[in-house]
Motif scaffolding. Sequence first.
Motif, PDB file in Angstrom:
ATOM      1  N   VAL A  98     -91.549  96.260 -36.318  1.00 26.89           N
ATOM      2  CA  VAL A  98     -91.303  94.900 -36.776  1.00 26.89           C
ATOM      3  C   VAL A  98     -92.076  94.636 -38.064  1.00 26.89           C
ATOM      4  O   VAL A  98     -93.231  94.274 -38.052  1.00 26.89           O
ATOM      5  CB  VAL A  98     -91.705  93.892 -35.681  1.00 26.89           C
ATOM      6  CG1 VAL A  98     -91.374  92.477 -36.116  1.00 26.89           C
ATOM      7  CG2 VAL A  98     -90.974  94.230 -34.385  1.00 26.89           C
ATOM      8  N   ASP A  99     -91.408  94.820 -39.174  1.00 27.57           N
ATOM      9  CA  ASP A  99     -92.014  94.605 -40.483  1.00 27.57           C
ATOM     10  C   ASP A  99     -91.182  93.565 -41.229  1.00 27.57           C
ATOM     11  O   ASP A  99     -89.953  93.606 -41.181  1.00 27.57           O
ATOM     12  CB  ASP A  99     -92.047  95.923 -41.277  1.00 27.57           C
ATOM     13  CG  ASP A  99     -92.670  95.750 -42.645  1.00 27.57           C
ATOM     14  OD1 ASP A  99     -93.900  95.823 -42.729  1.00 27.57           O
ATOM     15  OD2 ASP A  99     -91.921  95.531 -43.611  1.00 27.57           O
ATOM     16  N   ARG A 100     -91.852  92.654 -41.920  1.00 25.04           N
ATOM     17  CA  ARG A 100     -91.116  91.544 -42.531  1.00 25.04           C
ATOM     18  C   ARG A 100     -90.174  92.007 -43.642  1.00 25.04           C
ATOM     19  O   ARG A 100     -89.266  91.280 -44.024  1.00 25.04           O
ATOM     20  CB  ARG A 100     -92.098  90.512 -43.089  1.00 25.04           C
ATOM     21  CG  ARG A 100     -92.863  90.964 -44.299  1.00 25.04           C
ATOM     22  CD  ARG A 100     -93.824  89.894 -44.803  1.00 25.04           C
ATOM     23  NE  ARG A 100     -94.798  89.545 -43.792  1.00 25.04           N
ATOM     24  CZ  ARG A 100     -95.925  88.874 -44.074  1.00 25.04           C
ATOM     25  NH1 ARG A 100     -96.205  88.511 -45.308  1.00 25.04           N
ATOM     26  NH2 ARG A 100     -96.774  88.570 -43.131  1.00 25.04           N
ATOM     27  N   SER A 101     -90.342  93.213 -44.179  1.00 27.44           N
ATOM     28  CA  SER A 101     -89.479  93.685 -45.257  1.00 27.44           C
ATOM     29  C   SER A 101     -88.140  94.194 -44.741  1.00 27.44           C
ATOM     30  O   SER A 101     -87.169  94.278 -45.489  1.00 27.44           O
ATOM     31  CB  SER A 101     -90.174  94.796 -46.038  1.00 27.44           C
ATOM     32  OG  SER A 101     -90.356  95.942 -45.218  1.00 27.44           O
ATOM     33  N   GLU A 102     -88.053  94.565 -43.464  1.00 28.99           N
ATOM     34  CA  GLU A 102     -86.813  95.095 -42.880  1.00 28.99           C
ATOM     35  C   GLU A 102     -86.097  93.963 -42.153  1.00 28.99           C
ATOM     36  O   GLU A 102     -86.102  93.887 -40.943  1.00 28.99           O
ATOM     37  CB  GLU A 102     -87.130  96.238 -41.925  1.00 28.99           C
ATOM     38  CG  GLU A 102     -87.847  97.404 -42.569  1.00 28.99           C
ATOM     39  CD  GLU A 102     -88.125  98.502 -41.547  1.00 28.99           C
ATOM     40  OE1 GLU A 102     -87.174  99.007 -40.933  1.00 28.99           O
ATOM     41  OE2 GLU A 102     -89.296  98.832 -41.365  1.00 28.99           O
ATOM     42  N   ARG A 103     -85.463  93.103 -42.892  1.00 26.17           N
ATOM     43  CA  ARG A 103     -84.920  91.892 -42.287  1.00 26.17           C
ATOM     44  C   ARG A 103     -83.392  91.926 -42.229  1.00 26.17           C
ATOM     45  O   ARG A 103     -82.745  92.497 -43.098  1.00 26.17           O
ATOM     46  CB  ARG A 103     -85.372  90.668 -43.071  1.00 26.17           C
ATOM     47  CG  ARG A 103     -84.801  90.577 -44.479  1.00 26.17           C
ATOM     48  CD  ARG A 103     -85.460  89.477 -45.296  1.00 26.17           C
ATOM     49  NE  ARG A 103     -84.806  89.279 -46.575  1.00 26.17           N
ATOM     50  CZ  ARG A 103     -85.042  89.994 -47.661  1.00 26.17           C
ATOM     51  NH1 ARG A 103     -85.923  90.985 -47.617  1.00 26.17           N
ATOM     52  NH2 ARG A 103     -84.405  89.745 -48.788  1.00 26.17           N
ATOM     53  N   ILE A 104     -82.852  91.306 -41.198  1.00 35.40           N
ATOM     54  CA  ILE A 104     -81.409  91.098 -41.148  1.00 35.40           C
ATOM     55  C   ILE A 104     -81.078  89.632 -41.413  1.00 35.40           C
ATOM     56  O   ILE A 104     -79.972  89.308 -41.818  1.00 35.40           O
ATOM     57  CB  ILE A 104     -80.817  91.526 -39.786  1.00 35.40           C
ATOM     58  CG1 ILE A 104     -81.373  90.666 -38.647  1.00 35.40           C
ATOM     59  CG2 ILE A 104     -81.031  93.003 -39.528  1.00 35.40           C
ATOM     60  CD1 ILE A 104     -80.585  90.765 -37.361  1.00 35.40           C
ATOM     61  N   ARG A 105     -82.078  88.746 -41.197  1.00 37.57           N
ATOM     62  CA  ARG A 105     -81.786  87.322 -41.299  1.00 37.57           C
ATOM     63  C   ARG A 105     -83.048  86.572 -41.698  1.00 37.57           C
ATOM     64  O   ARG A 105     -84.149  86.945 -41.300  1.00 37.57           O
ATOM     65  CB  ARG A 105     -81.256  86.797 -39.963  1.00 37.57           C
ATOM     66  CG  ARG A 105     -80.681  85.400 -40.008  1.00 37.57           C
ATOM     67  CD  ARG A 105     -80.078  85.041 -38.665  1.00 37.57           C
ATOM     68  NE  ARG A 105     -78.977  85.935 -38.315  1.00 37.57           N
ATOM     69  CZ  ARG A 105     -78.629  86.231 -37.079  1.00 37.57           C
ATOM     70  NH1 ARG A 105     -79.296  85.721 -36.061  1.00 37.57           N
ATOM     71  NH2 ARG A 105     -77.617  87.044 -36.856  1.00 37.57           N
ATOM     72  N   THR A 106     -82.865  85.506 -42.472  1.00 38.63           N
ATOM     73  CA  THR A 106     -83.989  84.661 -42.873  1.00 38.63           C
ATOM     74  C   THR A 106     -83.724  83.222 -42.441  1.00 38.63           C
ATOM     75  O   THR A 106     -82.620  82.700 -42.618  1.00 38.63           O
ATOM     76  CB  THR A 106     -84.205  84.706 -44.394  1.00 38.63           C
ATOM     77  OG1 THR A 106     -84.591  86.039 -44.771  1.00 38.63           O
ATOM     78  CG2 THR A 106     -85.307  83.743 -44.820  1.00 38.63           C
ATOM     79  N   TYR A 107     -84.757  82.620 -41.856  1.00 41.27           N
ATOM     80  CA  TYR A 107     -84.709  81.227 -41.406  1.00 41.27           C
ATOM     81  C   TYR A 107     -85.642  80.433 -42.321  1.00 41.27           C
ATOM     82  O   TYR A 107     -86.860  80.525 -42.198  1.00 41.27           O
ATOM     83  CB  TYR A 107     -85.166  81.120 -39.957  1.00 41.27           C
ATOM     84  CG  TYR A 107     -84.365  81.956 -38.976  1.00 41.27           C
ATOM     85  CD1 TYR A 107     -83.517  81.347 -38.046  1.00 41.27           C
ATOM     86  CD2 TYR A 107     -84.467  83.345 -38.959  1.00 41.27           C
ATOM     87  CE1 TYR A 107     -82.787  82.105 -37.143  1.00 41.27           C
ATOM     88  CE2 TYR A 107     -83.733  84.118 -38.056  1.00 41.27           C
ATOM     89  CZ  TYR A 107     -82.898  83.491 -37.157  1.00 41.27           C
ATOM     90  OH  TYR A 107     -82.181  84.246 -36.262  1.00 41.27           O
ATOM     91  N   ASN A 108     -85.076  79.677 -43.254  1.00 41.24           N
ATOM     92  CA  ASN A 108     -85.856  78.939 -44.239  1.00 41.24           C
ATOM     93  C   ASN A 108     -85.913  77.467 -43.835  1.00 41.24           C
ATOM     94  O   ASN A 108     -84.932  76.726 -43.971  1.00 41.24           O
ATOM     95  CB  ASN A 108     -85.227  79.091 -45.631  1.00 41.24           C
ATOM     96  CG  ASN A 108     -86.062  78.474 -46.722  1.00 41.24           C
ATOM     97  OD1 ASN A 108     -86.361  77.286 -46.681  1.00 41.24           O
ATOM     98  ND2 ASN A 108     -86.450  79.275 -47.705  1.00 41.24           N
ATOM     99  N   PHE A 109     -87.076  77.058 -43.309  1.00 39.67           N
ATOM    100  CA  PHE A 109     -87.216  75.693 -42.789  1.00 39.67           C
ATOM    101  C   PHE A 109     -87.217  74.634 -43.883  1.00 39.67           C
ATOM    102  O   PHE A 109     -86.585  73.581 -43.713  1.00 39.67           O
ATOM    103  CB  PHE A 109     -88.481  75.589 -41.929  1.00 39.67           C
ATOM    104  CG  PHE A 109     -88.271  76.028 -40.504  1.00 39.67           C
ATOM    105  CD1 PHE A 109     -88.259  75.117 -39.456  1.00 39.67           C
ATOM    106  CD2 PHE A 109     -88.063  77.373 -40.208  1.00 39.67           C
ATOM    107  CE1 PHE A 109     -88.056  75.525 -38.149  1.00 39.67           C
ATOM    108  CE2 PHE A 109     -87.857  77.784 -38.907  1.00 39.67           C
ATOM    109  CZ  PHE A 109     -87.851  76.859 -37.865  1.00 39.67           C
ATOM    110  N   PRO A 110     -87.923  74.824 -45.024  1.00 35.08           N
ATOM    111  CA  PRO A 110     -87.925  73.768 -46.050  1.00 35.08           C
ATOM    112  C   PRO A 110     -86.521  73.413 -46.540  1.00 35.08           C
ATOM    113  O   PRO A 110     -86.254  72.253 -46.872  1.00 35.08           O
ATOM    114  CB  PRO A 110     -88.769  74.382 -47.171  1.00 35.08           C
ATOM    115  CG  PRO A 110     -89.673  75.348 -46.478  1.00 35.08           C
ATOM    116  CD  PRO A 110     -88.839  75.923 -45.381  1.00 35.08           C
TER     117      PRO A 110
END
Length: 356
Positions: free
Chosen positions: A301-313
């Motif tokens: 689980v590394d933040r660079s290997e992402r499938i999806r981003t949840y941007n709250f702002p």
Amino acid sequence: MEGPSAIDDLLAEYAGLEQQLADPDLHADPAAARKAGKRFAQLSPIMATYRKLEATRDDLVVAKELAADDASFATDAAALEAQVDELQRSLTDLLAPRDPHDSDDVLLEVKSGEGGDESALFAADLARMYVRYAERQGWKVEILDSVISDLGGYKDATLSIKSRGDGPDGVWSRLKFEGGVHRVQRVPVTESQGRIHTSAAGVYVVPESEEAEEVQIDENDLRIDVFRSSGKGGQGVNTTDSAVRITHLPSGIVVTCQNERSQLQNKARAMQVLAARLQAIAEDAAEAEAAAGRKSQVRTVDRSERIRTYNFPENRITDHRIGFKAHNLDAVLGGELDAMLDALADADRHARLQAE
């Protein structure tokens, strides 16, 4: 599209299943009846579309014959021709190569990654999102095991999600796209300066099929530990050592179950989870092409290997695999996943059709 022989084979299989399901002897074996029922439900939309296509083709022949003598029937013939084309496309879609696990239930694990307490809180948000989505679908959810952080998030949680079993598709057909790293961008509750942080949590999804029950597991390959079930904050929820942890020594897989009331029940459920995970590993090794979707799921689980981003702002959710974006993050976290899952399913279906 598949050739006529494929349709003939499906027609024969469908007729055979109709006979089986009408036989009372079949229902004396619940597992066999359930398997036959699932397959029958899978074939039913194909059969309905095929029969409608054949009937519409017959109507089109008649309409063309009438139009040859009377031009007023030309409009009817054109409409039926368009309907035949649409039904043909639908049938082609239904006959596209299908994931054999689509009717299966799933085991879903959410695990915190980089980001400490914030990652664990986000992991809990993801778990709630899947629980709420499951509730919308009428599915049953069990939390088999969880490790809770100091702030009430999930360091690790394993969920069993089961469908009603009365349709052609199961939980896997919808949630198989969720495996991978999910990244969140927001101001953590622990942030005093109001700065936006990025952290990540991992999701791992495994189909829990009936075939997994047939996996042979050598008892000599297992280390079984029992301990007292615990609730939030480490508080004991019972006074007996009923929780079970099973370590499969050859693979290193560790499964924990503490949801059931007795040690025997927890052991039995943990063995089912272990069998499902071993089945998934076996399929990864033996069927590289069939396992292509699962290969995209991360093991670290590394933040660079992402499938999806949840941007709250920005109240935005982005799926990076298909470029899907929507500004309804709050609704998605509340369980409104269908628009995104439909887009992922459409992309997957298109890829399968292209691969024919």
